[in-house]
Scaffold this motif. Structure first.
Motif, PDB file in Angstrom:
ATOM      1  N   GLU A 118       1.323  -1.186   0.155  1.00  0.00           N
ATOM      2  CA  GLU A 118      -0.114  -0.379   0.490  1.00  0.00           C
ATOM      3  C   GLU A 118       0.797   0.824  -0.093  1.00  0.00           C
ATOM      4  O   GLU A 118       0.750   2.310  -0.738  1.00  0.00           O
ATOM      5  CB  GLU A 118      -1.017  -0.331   1.319  1.00  0.00           C
ATOM      6  N   VAL A 119       1.883   1.307   0.676  1.00  0.00           N
ATOM      7  CA  VAL A 119       2.938   2.488   1.018  1.00  0.00           C
ATOM      8  C   VAL A 119       3.572   2.423  -0.469  1.00  0.00           C
ATOM      9  O   VAL A 119       3.886   4.125  -1.031  1.00  0.00           O
ATOM     10  CB  VAL A 119       4.114   2.086   2.045  1.00  0.00           C
ATOM     11  N   VAL A 120       3.966   2.045  -0.845  1.00  0.00           N
ATOM     12  CA  VAL A 120       4.800   1.618  -2.580  1.00  0.00           C
ATOM     13  C   VAL A 120       3.533   1.895  -3.549  1.00  0.00           C
ATOM     14  O   VAL A 120       4.608   3.395  -3.574  1.00  0.00           O
ATOM     15  CB  VAL A 120       5.763   0.129  -2.517  1.00  0.00           C
ATOM     16  N   TYR A 121       2.809   1.491  -3.535  1.00  0.00           N
ATOM     17  CA  TYR A 121       1.929   2.325  -4.351  1.00  0.00           C
ATOM     18  C   TYR A 121       1.769   3.230  -4.565  1.00  0.00           C
ATOM     19  O   TYR A 121       1.498   4.446  -5.791  1.00  0.00           O
ATOM     20  CB  TYR A 121       0.763   1.645  -4.994  1.00  0.00           C
ATOM     21  N   GLN A 122       1.329   4.594  -3.161  1.00  0.00           N
ATOM     22  CA  GLN A 122       0.538   5.401  -2.587  1.00  0.00           C
ATOM     23  C   GLN A 122       1.666   6.346  -3.141  1.00  0.00           C
ATOM     24  O   GLN A 122       1.579   7.341  -3.911  1.00  0.00           O
ATOM     25  CB  GLN A 122       0.696   5.189  -1.763  1.00  0.00           C
ATOM     26  N   PHE A 123       3.464   4.961  -3.114  1.00  0.00           N
ATOM     27  CA  PHE A 123       4.819   6.434  -2.856  1.00  0.00           C
ATOM     28  C   PHE A 123       4.503   6.678  -4.862  1.00  0.00           C
ATOM     29  O   PHE A 123       4.563   7.703  -5.025  1.00  0.00           O
ATOM     30  CB  PHE A 123       5.183   5.431  -2.310  1.00  0.00           C
ATOM     31  N   ILE A 124       4.108   5.432  -5.754  1.00  0.00           N
ATOM     32  CA  ILE A 124       4.696   5.633  -7.075  1.00  0.00           C
ATOM     33  C   ILE A 124       3.026   6.317  -7.585  1.00  0.00           C
ATOM     34  O   ILE A 124       3.933   7.467  -8.449  1.00  0.00           O
ATOM     35  CB  ILE A 124       3.872   4.386  -7.179  1.00  0.00           C
ATOM     36  N   LEU A 127       4.596   9.808  -6.665  1.00  0.00           N
ATOM     37  CA  LEU A 127       5.736  10.724  -7.819  1.00  0.00           C
ATOM     38  C   LEU A 127       5.709  10.696  -9.131  1.00  0.00           C
ATOM     39  O   LEU A 127       5.954  11.648  -9.518  1.00  0.00           O
ATOM     40  CB  LEU A 127       6.791   8.997  -7.499  1.00  0.00           C
ATOM     41  N   SER A 128       4.518  10.106  -9.216  1.00  0.00           N
ATOM     42  CA  SER A 128       4.133  10.098 -10.902  1.00  0.00           C
ATOM     43  C   SER A 128       3.016  11.551 -11.181  1.00  0.00           C
ATOM     44  O   SER A 128       3.433  11.557 -12.698  1.00  0.00           O
ATOM     45  CB  SER A 128       3.765   8.583 -11.558  1.00  0.00           C
ATOM     46  N   ILE A 129       2.316  11.495 -10.583  1.00  0.00           N
ATOM     47  CA  ILE A 129       1.790  13.070 -10.034  1.00  0.00           C
ATOM     48  C   ILE A 129       2.133  14.082 -10.576  1.00  0.00           C
ATOM     49  O   ILE A 129       2.568  15.424 -11.477  1.00  0.00           O
ATOM     50  CB  ILE A 129       0.255  13.439  -8.996  1.00  0.00           C
ATOM     51  N   GLY A 130       3.610  14.363  -9.915  1.00  0.00           N
ATOM     52  CA  GLY A 130       4.855  15.569  -9.796  1.00  0.00           C
ATOM     53  C   GLY A 130       5.706  14.921 -10.856  1.00  0.00           C
ATOM     54  O   GLY A 130       5.368  16.009 -11.700  1.00  0.00           O
ATOM     55  N   VAL A 131       6.122  13.848 -11.184  1.00  0.00           N
ATOM     56  CA  VAL A 131       6.638  13.846 -13.119  1.00  0.00           C
ATOM     57  C   VAL A 131       5.832  14.427 -14.247  1.00  0.00           C
ATOM     58  O   VAL A 131       6.590  14.920 -14.597  1.00  0.00           O
ATOM     59  CB  VAL A 131       6.742  12.650 -13.138  1.00  0.00           C
ATOM     60  N   CYS A 132       3.909  13.813 -13.522  1.00  0.00           N
ATOM     61  CA  CYS A 132       3.985  13.967 -14.746  1.00  0.00           C
ATOM     62  C   CYS A 132       3.384  15.903 -15.286  1.00  0.00           C
ATOM     63  O   CYS A 132       3.180  15.778 -16.298  1.00  0.00           O
ATOM     64  CB  CYS A 132       2.915  13.400 -14.764  1.00  0.00           C
ATOM     65  N   ASN A 133       3.226  16.276 -13.867  1.00  0.00           N
ATOM     66  CA  ASN A 133       3.267  17.495 -13.418  1.00  0.00           C
ATOM     67  C   ASN A 133       4.001  18.044 -14.667  1.00  0.00           C
ATOM     68  O   ASN A 133       3.971  19.091 -15.529  1.00  0.00           O
ATOM     69  CB  ASN A 133       2.962  18.260 -13.070  1.00  0.00           C
ATOM     70  N   ARG A 160       6.807   0.226 -11.881  1.00  0.00           N
ATOM     71  CA  ARG A 160       6.026   0.620 -12.103  1.00  0.00           C
ATOM     72  C   ARG A 160       5.372   1.699 -12.017  1.00  0.00           C
ATOM     73  O   ARG A 160       4.783   2.504 -12.943  1.00  0.00           O
ATOM     74  CB  ARG A 160       5.209  -0.309 -10.485  1.00  0.00           C
ATOM     75  N   LEU A 161       6.160   2.556 -11.940  1.00  0.00           N
ATOM     76  CA  LEU A 161       5.998   4.030 -11.965  1.00  0.00           C
ATOM     77  C   LEU A 161       6.102   4.901 -13.730  1.00  0.00           C
ATOM     78  O   LEU A 161       5.492   5.298 -13.806  1.00  0.00           O
ATOM     79  CB  LEU A 161       7.717   4.603 -11.661  1.00  0.00           C
ATOM     80  N   LEU A 162       7.341   4.041 -14.255  1.00  0.00           N
ATOM     81  CA  LEU A 162       7.326   3.702 -15.387  1.00  0.00           C
ATOM     82  C   LEU A 162       6.297   3.809 -16.178  1.00  0.00           C
ATOM     83  O   LEU A 162       5.472   4.275 -17.287  1.00  0.00           O
ATOM     84  CB  LEU A 162       8.135   2.792 -16.179  1.00  0.00           C
ATOM     85  N   GLU A 163       5.219   2.984 -15.972  1.00  0.00           N
ATOM     86  CA  GLU A 163       3.564   2.107 -16.327  1.00  0.00           C
ATOM     87  C   GLU A 163       2.735   3.474 -15.945  1.00  0.00           C
ATOM     88  O   GLU A 163       2.704   3.129 -16.956  1.00  0.00           O
ATOM     89  CB  GLU A 163       4.135   0.800 -15.692  1.00  0.00           C
ATOM     90  N   LYS A 164       2.576   3.854 -14.417  1.00  0.00           N
ATOM     91  CA  LYS A 164       2.066   5.010 -14.585  1.00  0.00           C
ATOM     92  C   LYS A 164       2.136   6.124 -15.311  1.00  0.00           C
ATOM     93  O   LYS A 164       1.348   6.354 -15.874  1.00  0.00           O
ATOM     94  CB  LYS A 164       2.063   5.004 -12.849  1.00  0.00           C
ATOM     95  N   ILE A 165       3.461   6.521 -15.598  1.00  0.00           N
ATOM     96  CA  ILE A 165       3.891   7.579 -16.141  1.00  0.00           C
ATOM     97  C   ILE A 165       3.059   7.336 -17.870  1.00  0.00           C
ATOM     98  O   ILE A 165       3.130   8.477 -18.423  1.00  0.00           O
ATOM     99  CB  ILE A 165       5.318   8.193 -16.217  1.00  0.00           C
ATOM    100  N   LYS A 166       3.437   6.155 -17.738  1.00  0.00           N
ATOM    101  CA  LYS A 166       3.211   5.904 -19.216  1.00  0.00           C
ATOM    102  C   LYS A 166       2.019   5.943 -19.935  1.00  0.00           C
ATOM    103  O   LYS A 166       1.166   6.087 -20.850  1.00  0.00           O
ATOM    104  CB  LYS A 166       3.876   4.740 -20.250  1.00  0.00           C
TER     105      LYS A 166
END
Ligand SMILES: [Zn+2]
Length: 198
Positions: A118-124, A127-133, A160-166
């Protein structure tokens, strides 16, 4: 005399010798104790006349959220810095947070543990929100993730971060996904970059 903080030094090093060398439009995000960075357009680092600017870590990603050291609430780095991540992992595992980064990456990120997952998924997600902004703001050719996060090559967190950003619903521009890479010079980038003139 230009103001260069650690993140900017690392960005310059990555631009001259590392992952951003062959690109003109780049965003460098240093993810460690806090979050900082720099942006390059047409090969030039963007530098404001006053102050350092580019306080990526202090863009608010959660209105009224966690208290940041800067005085605001909900800043990107209070959720997505490695420090915030490790503190949260230590909290759910009920252990001291004095473990090494390597121990965190290789031993503690157990996806079979629901609390950790849960912590990992929330972190991802954070992080993806900031990167995508930042992708939406600068539309770079490449985004390079540095600081302690540069050691996450091959780790499921990074995958997983890459998947989320993509994911097309993470970014405004659906057709142009920038390259995402980890910083080649790792944590040495800051020292190397300190000697480079802007
Ligand atoms: Zn802040």
């Amino acid at each position: 005399m230009q103001i260069k903080n650690d993140s900017k030094c690392a960005a310059l090093a990555e631009k001259h010798y590392g992952s951003m060398r062959d690109y003109d439009d780049c965003v460098f995000i240093c993810i460690g104790t806090g979050i900082g960075g720099a942006a390059f357009l047409n090969g030039e680092m963007l530098v404001p006349k006053r102050f350092s600017g580019f306080e990526f870590g202090h863009m608010v990603i959660n209105k009224g959220g966690r208290q940041c050291t800067c005085g605001k609430r909900g800043c990107f780095e209070t959720y997505a810095s490695i420090r915030a991540f490790r503190n949260k992992i230590a909290e759910v595992l009920d252990i001291d947070n004095d473990f090494s980064g390597q121990y965190l990456r290789e031993q503690l990120l157990d996806f079979n543990n629901e609390k950790v997952k849960e912590v990992v998924y929330q972190f991802i997600e954070d992080l993806s929100i900031g990167v995508c902004n930042l992708i939406d703001l600068f539309e770079p050719e490449i985004v390079v993730l540095g600081g302690s996060f540069s050691y996450y090559e091959g780790n499921p967190v990074y995958d997983r971060l890459l998947e989320k950003i993509k994911d097309k619903n993470s970014r405004f521009n659906k057709n142009a996904i920038p390259k995402i890479e980890l910083a080649k010079l790792k944590n040495d980038a800051g020292i190397i970059g300190a000697t480079i003139r802007i």
